[in-house]
Write a protein that holds these residues in place. Structure first.
Motif, short mmCIF file in Angstrom:
data_model
loop_
_atom_site.label_atom_id
_atom_site.label_comp_id
_atom_site.label_asym_id
_atom_site.label_seq_id
_atom_site.Cartn_x
_atom_site.Cartn_y
_atom_site.Cartn_z
N GLY A 1 -1.04 -1.98 -8.35
CA GLY A 1 -1.40 -0.80 -9.13
C GLY A 1 -2.40 0.11 -8.46
O GLY A 1 -2.84 1.10 -9.07
N SER A 2 -2.78 -0.19 -7.21
CA SER A 2 -3.78 0.64 -6.50
C SER A 2 -3.31 2.08 -6.39
O SER A 2 -2.17 2.35 -5.98
CB SER A 2 -4.05 0.07 -5.11
N ILE A 3 -4.17 3.00 -6.76
CA ILE A 3 -3.83 4.42 -6.81
C ILE A 3 -3.92 5.04 -5.42
O ILE A 3 -4.87 4.80 -4.67
CB ILE A 3 -4.73 5.15 -7.81
N VAL A 4 -2.93 5.85 -5.06
CA VAL A 4 -2.89 6.58 -3.80
C VAL A 4 -3.56 7.93 -4.01
O VAL A 4 -3.19 8.67 -4.92
CB VAL A 4 -1.44 6.76 -3.32
N TRP A 5 -4.56 8.26 -3.16
CA TRP A 5 -5.31 9.51 -3.38
C TRP A 5 -5.86 10.05 -2.06
O TRP A 5 -5.92 9.34 -1.06
CB TRP A 5 -6.43 9.29 -4.38
N LEU A 6 -6.25 11.31 -2.09
CA LEU A 6 -6.87 11.98 -0.95
C LEU A 6 -8.32 12.27 -1.27
O LEU A 6 -8.66 12.70 -2.38
CB LEU A 6 -6.16 13.29 -0.62
N ASP A 7 -9.21 12.03 -0.30
CA ASP A 7 -10.61 12.38 -0.52
C ASP A 7 -10.83 13.85 -0.19
O ASP A 7 -9.90 14.58 0.16
CB ASP A 7 -11.54 11.46 0.27
N ARG B 1 3.73 14.61 -4.63
CA ARG B 1 2.61 15.55 -4.77
C ARG B 1 1.62 15.41 -3.62
O ARG B 1 1.10 16.42 -3.12
CB ARG B 1 1.89 15.30 -6.11
N ILE B 2 1.37 14.19 -3.19
CA ILE B 2 0.41 13.99 -2.10
C ILE B 2 1.10 14.14 -0.75
O ILE B 2 0.52 14.70 0.19
CB ILE B 2 -0.25 12.60 -2.23
N ALA B 3 2.34 13.67 -0.63
CA ALA B 3 3.07 13.81 0.64
C ALA B 3 3.20 15.28 1.04
O ALA B 3 3.06 15.63 2.23
CB ALA B 3 4.45 13.17 0.52
N GLN B 4 3.45 16.14 0.08
CA GLN B 4 3.57 17.57 0.36
C GLN B 4 2.25 18.16 0.83
O GLN B 4 2.22 19.02 1.72
CB GLN B 4 4.07 18.30 -0.89
N ARG B 5 1.14 17.70 0.26
CA ARG B 5 -0.17 18.21 0.69
C ARG B 5 -0.46 17.83 2.13
O ARG B 5 -1.18 18.53 2.84
CB ARG B 5 -1.27 17.67 -0.23
N LEU B 6 0.10 16.70 2.58
CA LEU B 6 -0.09 16.26 3.96
C LEU B 6 1.04 16.72 4.88
O LEU B 6 1.04 16.40 6.07
CB LEU B 6 -0.19 14.73 4.00
N ASP B 7 2.01 17.45 4.30
CA ASP B 7 3.17 17.94 5.04
C ASP B 7 3.89 16.78 5.74
O ASP B 7 4.23 16.84 6.93
CB ASP B 7 2.74 18.99 6.07
N PHE C 1 5.64 8.84 4.52
CA PHE C 1 4.40 8.80 3.77
C PHE C 1 4.29 7.48 2.99
O PHE C 1 3.25 6.81 3.00
CB PHE C 1 4.33 9.99 2.80
N SER C 2 5.37 7.08 2.33
CA SER C 2 5.37 5.84 1.55
C SER C 2 5.12 4.63 2.43
O SER C 2 4.39 3.70 2.07
CB SER C 2 6.69 5.69 0.80
N HIS C 3 5.73 4.65 3.63
CA HIS C 3 5.49 3.54 4.55
C HIS C 3 4.05 3.53 5.04
O HIS C 3 3.45 2.46 5.25
CB HIS C 3 6.45 3.62 5.74
N GLY C 4 3.47 4.71 5.22
CA GLY C 4 2.06 4.79 5.58
C GLY C 4 1.16 4.22 4.49
O GLY C 4 0.17 3.54 4.77
N VAL C 5 1.52 4.49 3.23
CA VAL C 5 0.78 3.92 2.11
C VAL C 5 0.84 2.40 2.17
O VAL C 5 -0.17 1.70 1.99
CB VAL C 5 1.35 4.44 0.76
N TYR C 6 2.01 1.86 2.43
CA TYR C 6 2.19 0.40 2.54
C TYR C 6 1.32 -0.17 3.66
O TYR C 6 0.63 -1.19 3.47
CB TYR C 6 3.66 0.09 2.79
N ARG C 7 1.30 0.49 4.80
CA ARG C 7 0.53 -0.01 5.94
C ARG C 7 -0.97 0.06 5.68
O ARG C 7 -1.73 -0.82 6.09
CB ARG C 7 0.89 0.77 7.21
N ILE C 8 -1.43 1.10 5.00
CA ILE C 8 -2.85 1.20 4.65
C ILE C 8 -3.22 0.06 3.71
O ILE C 8 -4.29 -0.57 3.84
CB ILE C 8 -3.16 2.56 4.00
N ALA C 9 -2.35 -0.24 2.75
CA ALA C 9 -2.61 -1.33 1.82
C ALA C 9 -2.71 -2.66 2.56
O ALA C 9 -3.59 -3.48 2.27
CB ALA C 9 -1.52 -1.38 0.76
N VAL C 10 -1.81 -2.89 3.52
CA VAL C 10 -1.86 -4.12 4.32
C VAL C 10 -3.19 -4.21 5.07
O VAL C 10 -3.83 -5.27 5.11
CB VAL C 10 -0.68 -4.17 5.30
#
Length: 699
Positions: A349-355, A418-424, A430-439
């Motif tokens: 349930g960890s939320i994906v966000w940009l600082d 919404r976040i993937a578009q902000r990062l172009d 993007f989703s795979h990057g989220v997975y790798r950050i979580a790992v």
């Protein structure tokens, strides 16, 4: 005439931040599991929403239940969410600000903007009384009863419902604290009163104050919850007493847990670690890393030579909870025995966000059970790690818990876009990057109990469990070069199993500061005698006769001038000068193993006596051989899954554990089960052993 127990069974219950898990183990070893969304507004209702239809469908009677052991996050949530009781503190004149002063430690050494957490008791609810004890227990200033009455009246008028009492040096002589408690009870009988000498007879004022304040803060919350759960059990015909899992890996009666709830704060993580220890022993694995990944957090602990390390201190409430020597000062200090577990906010349930600088983060905030990830369709809109796993093809139909929680791919896509578009970025990359950050985040929990303590994680196998353990285990093993991955059957319910393995256990301590070659031997034996009488009286309250009690002595020692101690087994037999010399030698060996050196010319100092008292069960709650009832069969099929730029999109076979077999089967593969999902990437293989454990190896 009492009805014969036709189908006796034991019941294990574990409440996490996102899911509630139930395991029923019948006397013949048949295992049944249940899983559902946690109910933060009323956790006990979430339990019965799973348990009632489960037992009805199995044809089991509540009166046939032989044991109920429960791990809960109620106390933890009360602290983290600051939803405990309005609490007051009564302390010795001049010590009102101990909670503010804290310790020198901070979590980030060079962070000039770091703010220490607000005390659980604000300054206006901290009252001083006139009294003073010396370090050796002599009365320097008699207790002024009038000041106690005035302090109680002030706190009562300010609306407190619980009072913590911590007086200077009360660990040596508790007479003043006990007198304060009696006055509070007489002047304000409706208030809960907790004294530090009942919880922690050890030196160090801040640690004692913080511990008693936490206990007072959560006592009303835990009592209300346990009362509600107990009433629900009794009304349904359960006759066996409710037991609560402890942070130390033991269990205690619900009655004692209500008086000392500090011991149940980390009960859920402890239960999972105990279960991992039993699993490792059963398959001959002496060294393992236990990794519990749920919906909210990832927890890691080391199992070395078949044993789990204890810590006498823990911090709760920081963004990275950890125990023992590596505690960094970011949370509230709790001086209570706990299994040495490191915890970080990284789960499904960890939320994906940009600082504010545009950097991508996963957690530590969680969508929790309510509203949950966007793909649950329960009102959540924040993108989460579960949403990313769904888009990558790691999760899919029919959803979680045999379709009880369907997953909506379109909702997940909308939230993440919404976040993937902000990062172009491309949505899949993007989703795979989220997975790798979580790992990467989850490996921090393992490193904090391994490499940061001089242990090489490559010397350990990984026992992964929790609802999300199987999804990330292979990637974590790849990152840390772990030997192999072991995923137990019913991995998503594993902590509920651990609760049933727990023995009734209590830890008692007493500070007796002195050099081992000069301390009074007769005084030591007198202190041991007092601790043992207290321990036996506590176990007697839980219906354990003397011949079913095991008492284990430990000494906490250090070199003279050090601040931290090491716990050393006390030599068997009567305490003598010779046995103290052996104790000192054992400490120096342990010091060299832990820190890499010994101080040959330094004096060894005994700080605390620690007694571990255990109650021996008349019969084991968990049979030696288990048989897992088959759930609904998973249809064999395929779906597409993405494994990064190296492999791209590939067809992935879908099956349940029974479809894997004893021979090594190469990935990619998804093993889909009622309570969890196991992801076997293309560079891993998997087999199932004779105990139904999934064994993953890197290719």
């Amino acid at each position: 005439m009492a009805r014969h127990l036709e189908r006796p069974y034991a019941l294990g219950i574990d409440i996490g931040g996102t899911f509630t898990d139930v395991v029923v183990i019948e006397a013949d070893g048949t295992v049944h599991v249940g899983k559902g969304i946690s109910r933060p507004d009323a956790f006990e209702r979430g339990i019965f929403a799973i348990l009632d239809p489960m037992l009805e469908g199995l044809g089991l009677m509540s009166a046939d239940c032989s044991a109920i052991v429960h791990g809960t996050t109620v106390a933890t949530n009360a602290i983290i969410e600051r939803k405990g009781a309005v609490t007051g503190l009564i302390t010795t004149s001049g010590f009102r600000d101990v909670l503010e002063l804290r310790r020198i430690r901070i979590p980030r050494l060079y962070d000039l903007e770091w703010q220490k957490p607000e005390p659980l008791v604000p300054r206006y609810l901290r009252e001083e009384v006139i009294e003073r004890m010396t370090h050796d227990g002599r009365v320097q200033t008699p207790l002024d009863a009038g000041s106690v009455k005035q302090a109680t009246a002030n706190l009562r008028a300010r609306g407190v419902s619980s009072i913590a009492v911590c007086l200077l040096n009360s660990y040596v002589n508790s007479a003043h604290e006990e007198a304060v408690r009696e006055i509070v009870r007489k002047e304000a009988p409706e208030l809960y009163a907790t004294v530090s000498s009942d919880l922690l007879r050890e030196m160090r004022e801040y640690e004692r104050t913080s511990t008693v304040v936490i206990n007072a803060y959560i006592t009303p919350v835990v009592r209300r919850y346990v009362a509600s759960l107990s009433e629900g059990l009794v009304s349904r015909g359960y006759r066996t007493p409710l037991m609560i899992m402890q942070s130390s890996g033991g269990a205690m009666s619900a009655e004692i847990a209500c008086d000392r709830p500090i011991h149940v704060i980390e009960s859920g993580p402890a239960a999972g670690t105990v279960a991992a220890q039993h699993l490792a022993r059963s398959i001959g694995e002496r060294n393992a890393v236990a990794l519990d990944i749920g919906g909210t957090t990832a927890k890691a602990a080391l199992i070395e030579n078949g044993a789990i390390s204890y810590s006498s201190e823990y911090e709760i409430g920081g963004d990275f909870s950890r125990s023992g020597r590596m505690a960094k000062g970011g949370g509230y200090v709790l001086r209570a025995p706990t299994l040495d577990i490191s915890e970080i906010g990284a789960g499904g349930g960890s939320i994906v966000w940009l600082d504010s600088g545009g950097a991508l983060h996963v957690g530590p905030q969680s969508a929790g059970a309510t509203p949950g990830p966007a793909c649950y369709g329960l009102g959540g809109s924040d993108p989460t790690l579960t949403d990313a796993c769904l888009l990558l093809g790691y999760l899919g139909a029919p959803g979680l818990a045999d379709g009880a929680i369907p997953l909506d791919t379109n909702r997940a896509r909308t939230a993440l876009a919404r976040i993937a578009q902000r990062l172009d970025m491309d949505l899949v990359d993007f989703s795979h990057g989220v997975y790798r950050i979580a790992v990467s985040n989850m490996t921090r929990a393992i490193r904090s109990v391994s490499t940061e303590r001089g242990k090489d994680p490559r010397d350990y196998s990984l026992v992964a469990f929790g609802g999300n353990g199987g999804l990330f285990a292979a990637a974590i093993a790849r990152e840390l070069e772990l030997r192999r991955v072991i995923i137990p059957p019913a991995a998503g319910i594993f902590s509920a199993f651990g609760a049933l393995y727990a023995e009734v256990e209590h830890h008692l301590t007493q500070t007796v500061l002195g050099l081992t070659d000069a301390i009074d031997v007769s005084a030591l034996e007198a202190s041991w005698g007092l601790l043992e009488r207290q321990a036996l009286a506590t176990l007697e309250r839980e219906a354990y006769s003397r011949n079913r009690c095991i008492l284990e002595r430990m000494g906490e020692l250090r070199y003279h001038g050090q601040l931290q101690e090491l716990s050393i087994p006390w030599p068997a037999g009567a305490t003598t000068r010779d046995s103290l010399a052996r104790l000192s030698a054992a400490f120096e060996d342990a010091h060299e193993r832990t820190y890499g050196h010994r101080a040959h010319d330094s004096m060894v100092e005994l700080v605390n006596l620690r007694l571990v008292a255990r109650g021996v069960q008349e019969r084991l709650r968990v049979p030696e051989r288990l048989r897992f009832a088959r759930g609904r069969a998973v249809p064999i099929g395929e779906r597409r899954a993405y494994f990064g730029s190296e492999h791209g999109w590939v067809n992935v076979s879908i099956c349940d554990r029974s479809g894997v077999g004893a021979n090594q089967r190469h990935g990619p593969l998804v093993i889909q089960e009622f309570d969890s999902t196991i992801l076997v990437p293309p560079d891993f293989s998997v087999r199932v052993d004779d105990q139904s454990n999934a064994i993953l190896l890197s290719s």
